[in-house]
Motif scaffolding. Sequence first.
Motif, PDB file in Angstrom:
ATOM      1  N   HIS A  80      -0.354  13.365 -10.271  1.00 18.15           N
ATOM      2  CA  HIS A  80       0.277  13.523  -8.957  1.00 18.15           C
ATOM      3  C   HIS A  80      -0.725  13.226  -7.847  1.00 18.15           C
ATOM      4  O   HIS A  80      -0.415  12.507  -6.882  1.00 18.15           O
ATOM      5  CB  HIS A  80       0.820  14.950  -8.831  1.00 18.15           C
ATOM      6  N   SER A  81      -1.948  13.778  -7.989  1.00 18.73           N
ATOM      7  CA  SER A  81      -2.988  13.554  -6.976  1.00 18.73           C
ATOM      8  C   SER A  81      -3.407  12.093  -6.923  1.00 18.73           C
ATOM      9  O   SER A  81      -3.533  11.502  -5.836  1.00 18.73           O
ATOM     10  CB  SER A  81      -4.207  14.439  -7.272  1.00 18.73           C
ATOM     11  N   ASN A  82      -3.619  11.492  -8.090  1.00 23.51           N
ATOM     12  CA  ASN A  82      -4.040  10.091  -8.140  1.00 23.51           C
ATOM     13  C   ASN A  82      -2.934   9.160  -7.660  1.00 23.51           C
ATOM     14  O   ASN A  82      -3.209   8.126  -7.042  1.00 23.51           O
ATOM     15  CB  ASN A  82      -4.459   9.713  -9.559  1.00 23.51           C
ATOM     16  N   MET A  83      -1.689   9.516  -7.958  1.00 24.73           N
ATOM     17  CA  MET A  83      -0.562   8.708  -7.487  1.00 24.73           C
ATOM     18  C   MET A  83      -0.493   8.739  -5.958  1.00 24.73           C
ATOM     19  O   MET A  83      -0.304   7.708  -5.311  1.00 24.73           O
ATOM     20  CB  MET A  83       0.735   9.238  -8.094  1.00 24.73           C
ATOM     21  N   ARG A  84      -0.675   9.928  -5.385  1.00 28.63           N
ATOM     22  CA  ARG A  84      -0.647  10.030  -3.921  1.00 28.63           C
ATOM     23  C   ARG A  84      -1.810   9.253  -3.306  1.00 28.63           C
ATOM     24  O   ARG A  84      -1.623   8.541  -2.297  1.00 28.63           O
ATOM     25  CB  ARG A  84      -0.692  11.493  -3.505  1.00 28.63           C
ATOM     26  N   ASN A  85      -2.997   9.361  -3.906  1.00 29.39           N
ATOM     27  CA  ASN A  85      -4.146   8.603  -3.396  1.00 29.39           C
ATOM     28  C   ASN A  85      -3.895   7.105  -3.479  1.00 29.39           C
ATOM     29  O   ASN A  85      -4.255   6.359  -2.563  1.00 29.39           O
ATOM     30  CB  ASN A  85      -5.405   8.955  -4.182  1.00 29.39           C
ATOM     31  N   CYS A  86      -3.290   6.673  -4.573  1.00 31.04           N
ATOM     32  CA  CYS A  86      -2.993   5.252  -4.754  1.00 31.04           C
ATOM     33  C   CYS A  86      -2.001   4.764  -3.699  1.00 31.04           C
ATOM     34  O   CYS A  86      -2.169   3.688  -3.113  1.00 31.04           O
ATOM     35  CB  CYS A  86      -2.444   5.021  -6.160  1.00 31.04           C
ATOM     36  N   VAL A  87      -0.959   5.565  -3.450  1.00 35.45           N
ATOM     37  CA  VAL A  87       0.052   5.188  -2.451  1.00 35.45           C
ATOM     38  C   VAL A  87      -0.558   5.150  -1.059  1.00 35.45           C
ATOM     39  O   VAL A  87      -0.269   4.241  -0.255  1.00 35.45           O
ATOM     40  CB  VAL A  87       1.246   6.168  -2.503  1.00 35.45           C
ATOM     41  N   GLU A  88      -1.429   6.121  -0.742  1.00 36.84           N
ATOM     42  CA  GLU A  88      -2.082   6.138   0.568  1.00 36.84           C
ATOM     43  C   GLU A  88      -2.957   4.901   0.772  1.00 36.84           C
ATOM     44  O   GLU A  88      -2.980   4.315   1.865  1.00 36.84           O
ATOM     45  CB  GLU A  88      -2.912   7.413   0.718  1.00 36.84           C
ATOM     46  N   LYS A  89      -3.688   4.495  -0.289  1.00 30.96           N
ATOM     47  CA  LYS A  89      -4.491   3.272  -0.191  1.00 30.96           C
ATOM     48  C   LYS A  89      -3.598   2.049  -0.015  1.00 30.96           C
ATOM     49  O   LYS A  89      -3.935   1.115   0.721  1.00 30.96           O
ATOM     50  CB  LYS A  89      -5.359   3.118  -1.446  1.00 30.96           C
ATOM     51  N   ASP A  90      -2.437   2.069  -0.694  1.00 34.62           N
ATOM     52  CA  ASP A  90      -1.516   0.937  -0.573  1.00 34.62           C
ATOM     53  C   ASP A  90      -0.931   0.863   0.837  1.00 34.62           C
ATOM     54  O   ASP A  90      -0.678  -0.233   1.362  1.00 34.62           O
ATOM     55  CB  ASP A  90      -0.393   1.078  -1.603  1.00 34.62           C
ATOM     56  N   MET A  91      -0.708   2.030   1.449  1.00 33.61           N
ATOM     57  CA  MET A  91      -0.203   2.041   2.824  1.00 33.61           C
ATOM     58  C   MET A  91      -1.233   1.469   3.786  1.00 33.61           C
ATOM     59  O   MET A  91      -0.879   0.807   4.774  1.00 33.61           O
ATOM     60  CB  MET A  91       0.160   3.474   3.224  1.00 33.61           C
ATOM     61  N   ILE A  92      -2.520   1.730   3.490  1.00 31.68           N
ATOM     62  CA  ILE A  92      -3.585   1.145   4.313  1.00 31.68           C
ATOM     63  C   ILE A  92      -3.561  -0.368   4.202  1.00 31.68           C
ATOM     64  O   ILE A  92      -3.725  -1.096   5.195  1.00 31.68           O
ATOM     65  CB  ILE A  92      -4.959   1.711   3.888  1.00 31.68           C
ATOM     66  N   ILE A  93      -3.334  -0.861   2.979  1.00 33.65           N
ATOM     67  CA  ILE A  93      -3.247  -2.317   2.769  1.00 33.65           C
ATOM     68  C   ILE A  93      -2.070  -2.890   3.558  1.00 33.65           C
ATOM     69  O   ILE A  93      -2.182  -3.957   4.180  1.00 33.65           O
ATOM     70  CB  ILE A  93      -3.100  -2.624   1.269  1.00 33.65           C
ATOM     71  N   MET A  94      -0.931  -2.164   3.545  1.00 26.77           N
ATOM     72  CA  MET A  94       0.235  -2.658   4.282  1.00 26.77           C
ATOM     73  C   MET A  94      -0.031  -2.666   5.780  1.00 26.77           C
ATOM     74  O   MET A  94       0.347  -3.630   6.487  1.00 26.77           O
ATOM     75  CB  MET A  94       1.465  -1.813   3.974  1.00 26.77           C
ATOM     76  N   ALA A  95      -0.692  -1.606   6.281  1.00 28.89           N
ATOM     77  CA  ALA A  95      -1.000  -1.564   7.710  1.00 28.89           C
ATOM     78  C   ALA A  95      -1.934  -2.698   8.102  1.00 28.89           C
ATOM     79  O   ALA A  95      -1.838  -3.260   9.208  1.00 28.89           O
ATOM     80  CB  ALA A  95      -1.621  -0.216   8.068  1.00 28.89           C
ATOM     81  N   THR A  96      -2.837  -3.075   7.198  1.00 31.54           N
ATOM     82  CA  THR A  96      -3.756  -4.186   7.451  1.00 31.54           C
ATOM     83  C   THR A  96      -3.029  -5.519   7.384  1.00 31.54           C
ATOM     84  O   THR A  96      -3.286  -6.434   8.176  1.00 31.54           O
ATOM     85  CB  THR A  96      -4.906  -4.168   6.425  1.00 31.54           C
TER      86      THR A  96
END
Length: 685
Positions: free
Chosen positions: A359-375
């Motif tokens: 759950h923690s790693n999935m949330r971290n992965c999604v947060e990093k992916d959101m950073i990629i989308m914002a970029t």
Amino acid sequence: MNREFLEVPGKRPTFDTASTSDEEIHLSARQHPPGTSTPPENDVEGHEGASFPIEEPDDNREEWDNKAQFYMGVISYAVGLGNVWRFPYLCQKNGGGAFLIPYVIMMALGGLPLFLIELGIGQRLRTGPIGVWNAIHPYLGGVGVSAAIVSYLVALYYNVIITWCLYYLGQSFRLELPWAKCPTSANGTMDRECEMSSSPTMYFWNRDALDTSESIGNLEGFNPRITISLICAWTLIYLCVMKGIKSSGKVMYATATFPYVVTTIFLIRSITLEGAWEGLGYMIHPDLHMLYNPNVWLEAATQIFYSMGLGFGGLIAFGSYNPLKNNCKRDAFWLALCNILTSLYTAVVIFCVLGYMAHSNMRNCVEKDMIIMATTYRDVFASAADVERHFGYEGYIELMENEFKGNYSDMAMNSQFCNYHKIITEAAEGTGLAFVVFTEAILKFPFPPVWSILFFLMLLSLGLGSMFGTLEGVITSLNDSRLITVKKPILTAVLCGSACAIGLLFSTKAGQYWVALFDHFAGSYALMCVAFCEVIAVVYVYGFRRFSRDIEYMTGSYPSNYYLYTWRFITPTIMLVLFTTSIIQCFSRLPTYFAYDKATAKQVEAEYPVWALFIAFGMVVAAIAPVPLVWFLRKFKIWKADDVPAAQKCLGATASTTYMLKSEPSFNRMTESSVSMNEIERTHR
């Protein structure tokens, strides 16, 4: 009860044990019951009213202090590290809750019947693995030797896991755990290898703890930290087992109960973690289609086989320390049930922790992916927070699952495509589950050092308990065979000292690769061969009817048809299929191991070099060779071993029967069982 053999002059019998049926021996016993004059050719005479010729065993034989000590010993031996990490991995890999179906079936058809055979035959003959098979038939003496060799080989590498536990336990006595973060240089720069690793715990495992080389052939010298821990581990083992069950039996109270206490504490804490219920649901969710895969059934049978400690000789040794009149049937059932429930209990705890981590790693992965989308879409989103406000956490996951179809198709080339199934699967096998995954999870707990100390003390208890039983199989075999006449503390010191010297190989920087090699070969093929020989020896040489009457004498009740059919047909078939399938799989694809690539800080799959496979093949041959070798030497009378001391001690025979026992040890053991059971039948009538 008292009974004695009376010497009758005359020529010694020349019975063909291979062709003598149960009925013929039974008939011979009826024709010459105890108290009647027996012809010289039978060479036996008894007294009316005695349960001839079973008697209470020699008082010099070590015994458990009480029944609880026996239970603690077997639980400590059978419930080991495999229950902590191997069973959860197989459960996750093979259909979740659906795996429980073949697991329980294989326990009923293979595990429990063989469990009773080992406990029962050890208790009946009151001697170790070598003495048991010599008593059944001299040609089978090699089965006990093979079991002792396998136990020794397994002890060599199994104690290395205890070594790692000791090292991690020592590192846990700090205010901040050393695997909590990556090391930095004097100017504050993070270590590049650690930065490339999937986590600081993975870096600590491969670089700080083991200082792993890049292949099995690159030993690169000894790792001082692991070498010192290895010596400490073998010293600890020696101190616990040097006086036999009188010392190890008391230690087993702690090694059997402490893991359950710690597991319960972990369960209470882990079940409250965020994502724990998702991990638990992932474990029990049944994928019934997996039941059509034969490998699922094979792995279920293999897990039962290893988790119960079958074939090592430890259970035979433990059974031999029981009193003759002991309900081993009941013991086998409750201990087998305890093994299953322990596997399930630990799996619940582990999947709660894995669920939290996933759950923690999935949330971290999604947060990093959101950073990629914002970029990627700077003109739409000012930051990752804007992405989360726009889609929401669950909505973004759904967008990833649909491969960003629509207005955000450019993300299909840049996204990490976070997947919960993949994340929870990557960390579910082998030593990494304890030394990487759990150490990372412990960092998320309050007061991590306390939880770390508890966890590694639990692993240490599980490992020590299994080691006691494994070594006891070797020590009891050597003691009862009279091949070595030194005192038990000295014999134990020689075994532990030699194992420590050989085990230095595992303290090199390629040590974890050698542990994998031994684990894959040393305790698998030879062990299955030994177990198959055990079933055949008891059921078809000793005789299933004779063994059943022994069980009735010891427990007061005759074995049910369930045991009779599994012993005769089902269990041998399972053993044969398991062994054959394993051999086919080995030759269909070359065995591989995971090597650590320092450049990428990742594990890469590599094939074993040819010379390593020759070493593995040599271990298997060395372990199996005593079975045909002893048969050949005794069949053609090249070498005659004196089996009388073990037999005399087992049966409590007088000196007048020494010549008879020397001549026909297997026949006399069989005849004893039949005649004694005649007495039981006459009593019933």
